[in-house]
Design a protein around this motif. Structure first.
Motif, mmCIF file in Angstrom:
data_model
loop_
_atom_site.group_PDB
_atom_site.id
_atom_site.type_symbol
_atom_site.label_atom_id
_atom_site.label_comp_id
_atom_site.label_asym_id
_atom_site.label_seq_id
_atom_site.Cartn_x
_atom_site.Cartn_y
_atom_site.Cartn_z
ATOM 1 N N ARG A 1 27.206 25.539 68.001
ATOM 2 C CA ARG A 1 27.271 24.308 68.923
ATOM 3 C C ARG A 1 27.054 23.226 68.130
ATOM 4 N N ARG A 2 26.542 22.792 67.260
ATOM 5 C CA ARG A 2 25.952 21.407 66.881
ATOM 6 C C ARG A 2 27.254 21.498 65.477
ATOM 7 N N THR A 3 27.666 22.471 65.185
ATOM 8 C CA THR A 3 27.922 22.523 64.250
ATOM 9 C C THR A 3 29.720 21.902 64.524
ATOM 10 N N LEU A 4 29.828 22.590 65.596
ATOM 11 C CA LEU A 4 31.437 22.272 66.054
ATOM 12 C C LEU A 4 31.246 20.423 66.709
ATOM 13 N N GLU A 5 29.804 19.562 67.013
ATOM 14 C CA GLU A 5 29.952 18.812 67.588
ATOM 15 C C GLU A 5 30.324 17.449 66.199
ATOM 16 N N LEU A 6 29.616 18.283 64.852
ATOM 17 C CA LEU A 6 29.638 16.876 64.016
ATOM 18 C C LEU A 6 30.979 15.823 63.736
ATOM 19 N N THR A 7 32.169 17.460 64.438
ATOM 20 C CA THR A 7 33.324 15.894 64.034
ATOM 21 C C THR A 7 33.886 15.660 65.313
ATOM 22 N N GLY A 8 33.463 16.378 66.261
ATOM 23 C CA GLY A 8 33.998 16.313 67.470
ATOM 24 C C GLY A 8 34.581 16.576 68.191
ATOM 25 N N LEU A 9 34.640 17.902 67.648
ATOM 26 C CA LEU A 9 35.470 18.672 68.139
ATOM 27 C C LEU A 9 35.082 19.252 69.805
ATOM 28 N N ASP A 10 35.033 19.587 70.417
ATOM 29 C CA ASP A 10 34.880 19.896 72.257
ATOM 30 C C ASP A 10 33.769 21.278 71.720
ATOM 31 N N PRO A 11 32.800 21.406 71.934
ATOM 32 C CA PRO A 11 31.910 21.956 72.424
ATOM 33 C C PRO A 11 32.445 23.320 73.503
ATOM 34 N N ASP A 12 32.813 23.164 74.460
ATOM 35 C CA ASP A 12 33.185 23.958 75.160
ATOM 36 C C ASP A 12 34.427 25.111 75.309
ATOM 37 N N ASP A 13 35.501 24.051 74.860
ATOM 38 C CA ASP A 13 36.283 24.107 74.632
ATOM 39 C C ASP A 13 37.379 23.816 72.665
ATOM 40 N N PRO A 14 37.337 24.625 71.807
ATOM 41 C CA PRO A 14 37.751 24.142 70.973
ATOM 42 C C PRO A 14 38.813 24.292 70.234
ATOM 43 N N LEU A 15 39.280 24.846 71.189
ATOM 44 C CA LEU A 15 40.808 25.538 71.136
ATOM 45 C C LEU A 15 41.740 24.238 72.069
ATOM 46 N N ARG A 16 40.978 23.704 72.610
ATOM 47 C CA ARG A 16 41.967 22.614 73.693
ATOM 48 C C ARG A 16 42.171 21.352 72.873
ATOM 49 N N GLY A 17 43.577 21.177 73.181
ATOM 50 C CA GLY A 17 44.162 20.526 72.272
ATOM 51 C C GLY A 17 45.104 20.526 71.996
ATOM 52 N N PRO A 18 46.238 19.309 72.024
ATOM 53 C CA PRO A 18 47.594 20.103 70.960
ATOM 54 C C PRO A 18 46.865 20.419 69.701
ATOM 55 N N GLU A 19 47.896 20.588 68.881
ATOM 56 C CA GLU A 19 48.034 21.937 67.780
ATOM 57 C C GLU A 19 47.732 21.062 66.509
ATOM 58 N N HIS A 20 48.802 19.435 66.179
ATOM 59 C CA HIS A 20 47.974 18.969 65.743
ATOM 60 C C HIS A 20 46.842 18.742 65.628
ATOM 61 N N ASP A 21 46.288 17.623 66.711
ATOM 62 C CA ASP A 21 44.921 17.593 66.577
ATOM 63 C C ASP A 21 44.107 18.803 66.352
ATOM 64 N N LEU A 22 44.060 19.521 66.840
ATOM 65 C CA LEU A 22 43.076 20.658 66.502
ATOM 66 C C LEU A 22 43.330 20.844 65.129
ATOM 67 N N GLN A 23 43.972 21.174 64.201
ATOM 68 C CA GLN A 23 44.258 21.079 62.768
ATOM 69 C C GLN A 23 43.629 20.326 62.292
ATOM 70 N N GLN A 24 44.069 18.904 62.208
ATOM 71 C CA GLN A 24 42.722 17.840 61.655
ATOM 72 C C GLN A 24 41.355 17.966 62.332
ATOM 73 N N GLU A 25 40.801 18.254 63.300
ATOM 74 C CA GLU A 25 39.774 19.072 63.625
ATOM 75 C C GLU A 25 38.751 20.090 62.562
ATOM 76 N N VAL A 26 39.923 20.758 62.049
ATOM 77 C CA VAL A 26 39.120 22.196 61.985
ATOM 78 C C VAL A 26 39.442 21.240 60.363
ATOM 79 N N ASP A 27 39.992 20.331 60.024
ATOM 80 C CA ASP A 27 40.219 20.111 58.408
ATOM 81 C C ASP A 27 38.916 19.874 58.503
ATOM 82 N N GLN A 28 38.121 18.704 59.628
ATOM 83 C CA GLN A 28 37.671 17.821 59.819
ATOM 84 C C GLN A 28 35.545 19.556 59.562
#
Length: 216
Positions: free
Chosen positions: A106-133
């Motif tokens: 959870r802390r790792t997800l929070e590092l880049t602003g990914l939603d720790p309640d559901d990191p898959l939520r949101g538009p595909e291009h936003d997810l890819q950008q957050e995954v890169d971060q």
């Protein structure tokens, strides 16, 4: 009502995935939901049991929910795990969610602003950008851990309090967490430079807030 017995897949990577198919009311109709419960670590090889679990799901599944509460650690392989889930949902036109992230993942997800309640939520291009971060954040984890150690020694605080100080200083100074951590670590050396003024001010505020919060 559960329409299939729990099933597990196992790999040397230390990840076991329990799979359940449940039938739920959806309006006047019924929908079959697949619930996946991974247990262990998202490290190299974790995509293999996930791929097997997804391939073994019966036809007619209306959604997939993944309960992550029993995942205790993730490294960059966790990105492949998320990519596989996201891609499966797109190909099958199914909603796919992950939830109940805890501890280090959870802390790792929070590092880049990914939603720790559901990191898959949101538009595909936003997810890819957050995954890169997220990939970059995981790579930089050692310097963040070093900075936490410095704060723990200097301010006699716990690891969690040091994490809160770093995160709050990052937000207050509008500076990336990694940059704040590098400044803290560099300043600990005998000839190390002091953090930049805005980071230094943010750290003072964050330390004071943490002290007041914990009554010290």
């Amino acid at each position: 009502m559960t329409s299939a017995a729990p099933r597990s897949t196992d790999r040397p990577a230390g990840l076991v995935i329990e799979c359940r198919v449940e039938r739920r009311a959806k309006g006047r109709a019924e929908e079959e939901r697949a619930l996946l419960v991974p247990r262990g670590e998202l490290v190299q090889g974790c995509v293999d049991p996930l791929a097997e679990a997804l391939a073994g799901l019966p036809p007619g599944i209306g959604r997939i929910d993944v309960d992550m509460r029993h995942v205790v650690f993730m490294d960059t392989a966790g990105l492949q795990f998320l990519d596989l889930l996201n891609g499966h949902g797109r190909r099958q036109s199914l909603p796919v969610t992950t939830g109940h992230w805890r501890g280090q993942p959870r802390r790792t997800l929070e590092l880049t602003g990914l939603d720790p309640d559901d990191p898959l939520r949101g538009p595909e291009h936003d997810l890819q950008q957050e995954v890169d971060q997220l990939r970059h954040a995981i790579v930089s984890r050692p310097v963040i851990d070093q900075a936490r150690g410095v704060l723990m020694a200097v301010h006699s605080c716990t690891s969690e309090e040091a994490w809160d100080i770093l995160r709050e200083a990052s937000q207050l100074s509008n500076t990336k967490l990694r940059v704040v951590a590098e400044a803290v670590t560099a300043s600990a050396g005998s000839d190390g430079p002091a953090p930049p003024p805005k980071v230094r001010a943010a750290l003072r505020t964050a330390v004071r807030t943490a002290t007041e919060r914990h009554g010290r």
